[in-house]
Design an enzyme around this catalytic site. Sequence first.
Site, PDB file in Angstrom:
ATOM      1  N   LYS A  45     -10.429  -0.535  10.708  1.00 49.26           N
ATOM      2  CA  LYS A  45     -10.590  -1.777   9.930  1.00 49.26           C
ATOM      3  C   LYS A  45     -10.871  -2.960  10.852  1.00 49.26           C
ATOM      4  O   LYS A  45     -11.181  -4.055  10.406  1.00 49.26           O
ATOM      5  CB  LYS A  45      -9.335  -2.049   9.101  1.00 49.26           C
ATOM      6  CG  LYS A  45      -9.065  -0.990   8.042  1.00 49.26           C
ATOM      7  CD  LYS A  45      -7.936  -1.406   7.144  1.00 49.26           C
ATOM      8  CE  LYS A  45      -7.292  -0.244   6.424  1.00 49.26           C
ATOM      9  NZ  LYS A  45      -8.074   0.296   5.322  1.00 49.26           N
ATOM     10  N   HIS A  95       0.867  -1.188   0.000  1.00 45.32           N
ATOM     11  CA  HIS A  95       0.000   0.000   0.000  1.00 45.32           C
ATOM     12  C   HIS A  95       0.905   1.239   0.000  1.00 45.32           C
ATOM     13  O   HIS A  95       2.022   1.194   0.520  1.00 45.32           O
ATOM     14  CB  HIS A  95      -0.837  -0.051   1.280  1.00 45.32           C
ATOM     15  CG  HIS A  95      -1.906   0.974   1.392  1.00 45.32           C
ATOM     16  ND1 HIS A  95      -1.656   2.264   1.785  1.00 45.32           N
ATOM     17  CD2 HIS A  95      -3.247   0.892   1.191  1.00 45.32           C
ATOM     18  CE1 HIS A  95      -2.799   2.935   1.819  1.00 45.32           C
ATOM     19  NE2 HIS A  95      -3.781   2.124   1.460  1.00 45.32           N
ATOM     20  N   ASP A 117       2.987  -4.339   8.229  1.00 47.38           N
ATOM     21  CA  ASP A 117       1.781  -3.516   8.094  1.00 47.38           C
ATOM     22  C   ASP A 117       0.585  -4.463   8.246  1.00 47.38           C
ATOM     23  O   ASP A 117       0.207  -5.158   7.305  1.00 47.38           O
ATOM     24  CB  ASP A 117       1.817  -2.835   6.712  1.00 47.38           C
ATOM     25  CG  ASP A 117       0.501  -2.154   6.365  1.00 47.38           C
ATOM     26  OD1 ASP A 117      -0.437  -2.185   7.184  1.00 47.38           O
ATOM     27  OD2 ASP A 117       0.427  -1.591   5.253  1.00 47.38           O
ATOM     28  N   GLN A 158      -4.570  -5.252   7.137  1.00 46.30           N
ATOM     29  CA  GLN A 158      -5.519  -6.242   6.593  1.00 46.30           C
ATOM     30  C   GLN A 158      -5.290  -7.621   7.213  1.00 46.30           C
ATOM     31  O   GLN A 158      -5.998  -8.574   6.863  1.00 46.30           O
ATOM     32  CB  GLN A 158      -5.371  -6.356   5.063  1.00 46.30           C
ATOM     33  CG  GLN A 158      -5.506  -5.048   4.327  1.00 46.30           C
ATOM     34  CD  GLN A 158      -6.941  -4.517   4.342  1.00 46.30           C
ATOM     35  OE1 GLN A 158      -7.888  -5.212   4.728  1.00 46.30           O
ATOM     36  NE2 GLN A 158      -7.107  -3.274   3.935  1.00 46.30           N
ATOM     37  N   CYS A 193      -4.821   2.540  -3.613  1.00 41.51           N
ATOM     38  CA  CYS A 193      -3.594   3.072  -2.997  1.00 41.51           C
ATOM     39  C   CYS A 193      -2.442   2.094  -3.174  1.00 41.51           C
ATOM     40  O   CYS A 193      -1.631   1.891  -2.248  1.00 41.51           O
ATOM     41  CB  CYS A 193      -3.802   3.405  -1.518  1.00 41.51           C
ATOM     42  SG  CYS A 193      -5.081   4.608  -1.232  1.00 41.51           S
TER      43      CYS A 193
HETATM   44  N1  C6P Z   1      -6.376   0.474   2.897  1.00 44.23           N
HETATM   45  C1  C6P Z   1      -8.213   0.026   1.387  1.00 44.23           C
HETATM   46  O1  C6P Z   1      -9.325   0.265   0.902  1.00 44.23           O
HETATM   47  P1  C6P Z   1      -5.047   3.960   7.137  1.00 44.23           P
HETATM   48  O2  C6P Z   1      -5.599   4.780   6.031  1.00 44.23           O
HETATM   49  O3  C6P Z   1      -3.848   4.591   7.789  1.00 44.23           O
HETATM   50  O4  C6P Z   1      -6.079   3.515   8.118  1.00 44.23           O
HETATM   51  O5  C6P Z   1      -4.558   2.572   6.458  1.00 44.23           O
HETATM   52  C2  C6P Z   1      -3.643   2.590   5.397  1.00 44.23           C
HETATM   53  C3  C6P Z   1      -3.375   1.202   4.898  1.00 44.23           C
HETATM   54  C4  C6P Z   1      -2.120   0.650   5.083  1.00 44.23           C
HETATM   55  N2  C6P Z   1      -1.846  -0.602   4.702  1.00 44.23           N
HETATM   56  C5  C6P Z   1      -2.776  -1.388   4.125  1.00 44.23           C
HETATM   57  C6  C6P Z   1      -2.419  -2.792   3.750  1.00 44.23           C
HETATM   58  C7  C6P Z   1      -4.066  -0.897   3.916  1.00 44.23           C
HETATM   59  O6  C6P Z   1      -4.991  -1.685   3.353  1.00 44.23           O
HETATM   60  C8  C6P Z   1      -4.366   0.441   4.281  1.00 44.23           C
HETATM   61  C9  C6P Z   1      -5.720   1.031   4.004  1.00 44.23           C
HETATM   62  C10 C6P Z   1      -7.729   0.854   2.544  1.00 44.23           C
HETATM   63  O7  C6P Z   1      -7.512  -0.880   0.960  1.00 44.23           O
HETATM   64  C11 C6P Z   1      -7.876   2.320   2.272  1.00 44.23           C
HETATM   65  S1  C6P Z   1      -6.782   2.890   1.030  1.00 44.23           S
END
Ligand code: C6P
Length: 416
Positions: free
Chosen positions: A236, A133, A210, A213, A374
């Site tokens: 999430k 990401h 990270d 997910q 992203c």
């Molecule tokens: N992915 C998706 O629709 P934040 O925005 O800080 O809560 O998370 C960022 C982020 C970082 N790593 C991974 C693997 C992610 O999936 C995400 C967020 C969302 O896939 C929004 S772009």
Amino acid sequence: MTALAHKSAPPAFDVSLIRKDFPILARQVHGKPLVFLDSAASTQKPRAVLDAMTFAFENEYANVHRGAYWLSEKATINYEAAREKVRAFINAKSASEVVFTKGATDAINLVAASYGCLALRPGDEIVLTELEHHSNIVPWQLIRDLTGAVIKVVPINADGSISIDAFAKIIGPKTKIVAVAHVSNVLGTVLPIEAIAELTHKFGAKLLVDGCQGIVHEHVDVQAMGCDFYVFSGHKLYGPNAIGVLWARLELLDAMPPYQGGGDMIATVTFEKSTWAEAPTKFEAGTPPIVPAIGLGAAIDYLNSIDRVAAAAHERDVLQYAMVELSKVPGVKLIGTAQNKASVQSFTMEGAHPHDLATVLDRSGVCVRAGHHCAQPLMDVLGVSATARASFGIYSTRGEVDALVAALHKAREVLL
Ligand code: C6P
């Protein structure tokens, strides 16, 4: 999929009961029942989280770590209790290893800026993968440009999997930091974290995972996993937004300089010099996300109250069903078919742009995400500009997959 990957038959899981815990799932969109298939972007919230946050604001709200009065002390106790819940949830050794952040993005920026500044010299290598990401790419580019370090990228296989051999070809004596997703937000691929940790440590480097997910679909034990940093976002994990977690081993947090300066993170301040509070306060400058942290604690209580092994088996069942049923729709191509994957399925439909597809599906009440998710470098590797993505949570059902498939057939009529 460590502790949740049970071999025995999964216990019964009553998804209809779970759905009753999530008020929003009862609503309609465009006159149709809501079919929410975008949990990878943000999950819906159970009543328990909404109630805990309302209760905190209505009854026990004040700033934390500052007041000598009962209400502030109570808010502080609740905020720190949430930290302890996170500690137990991920099996960290100490609550001091749990830093509250705004989210996973904020947590990765913290590590890149603070640990990166401490560890990286010109020519040192930061290892990422093709499926990251942007939140696990751009912070490393910022610190690369400041330190003269170099970014190396581990390639994926055609099905979206990554072999440990691919890591072995890239990680070496110059590697200082390896930063990888636990689970890909586009492909659903689950990465072999324990093996990556072993390889990383063989060369004395540090591993950031990270977990955005990952932690939502499986039990995470940061000690067993062997990583050095684990980050995730509350929104999430069935909790609120504006709260995230950085876990790191205490000796690393102790060695790292502060990321931001401000109130609470100091021991002493004069105009000549300041000294720092101990971790985790050293990394929590300013008024922290008090009620979001309490909400995250409530989400963890909620998850602890359900059978997570059964929930994970249920999610796997919905994913498998979706993979089979989506493949039957003419023109649909599945993107990401690794053997070990979590509840995310990207796809394209020949002749239809994913954005148009998502807009048409929405008219049937079906919410999917469309775009580059992203992960633009991954789109380049896949040779597409965008995909549509259905993602599942503990409340998702086979019936919702049927609704998606029916809406896709309608979309073919409208778009092709
Ligand atoms: N992915 C998706 O629709 P934040 O925005 O800080 O809560 O998370 C960022 C982020 C970082 N790593 C991974 C693997 C992610 O999936 C995400 C967020 C969302 O896939 C929004 S772009």
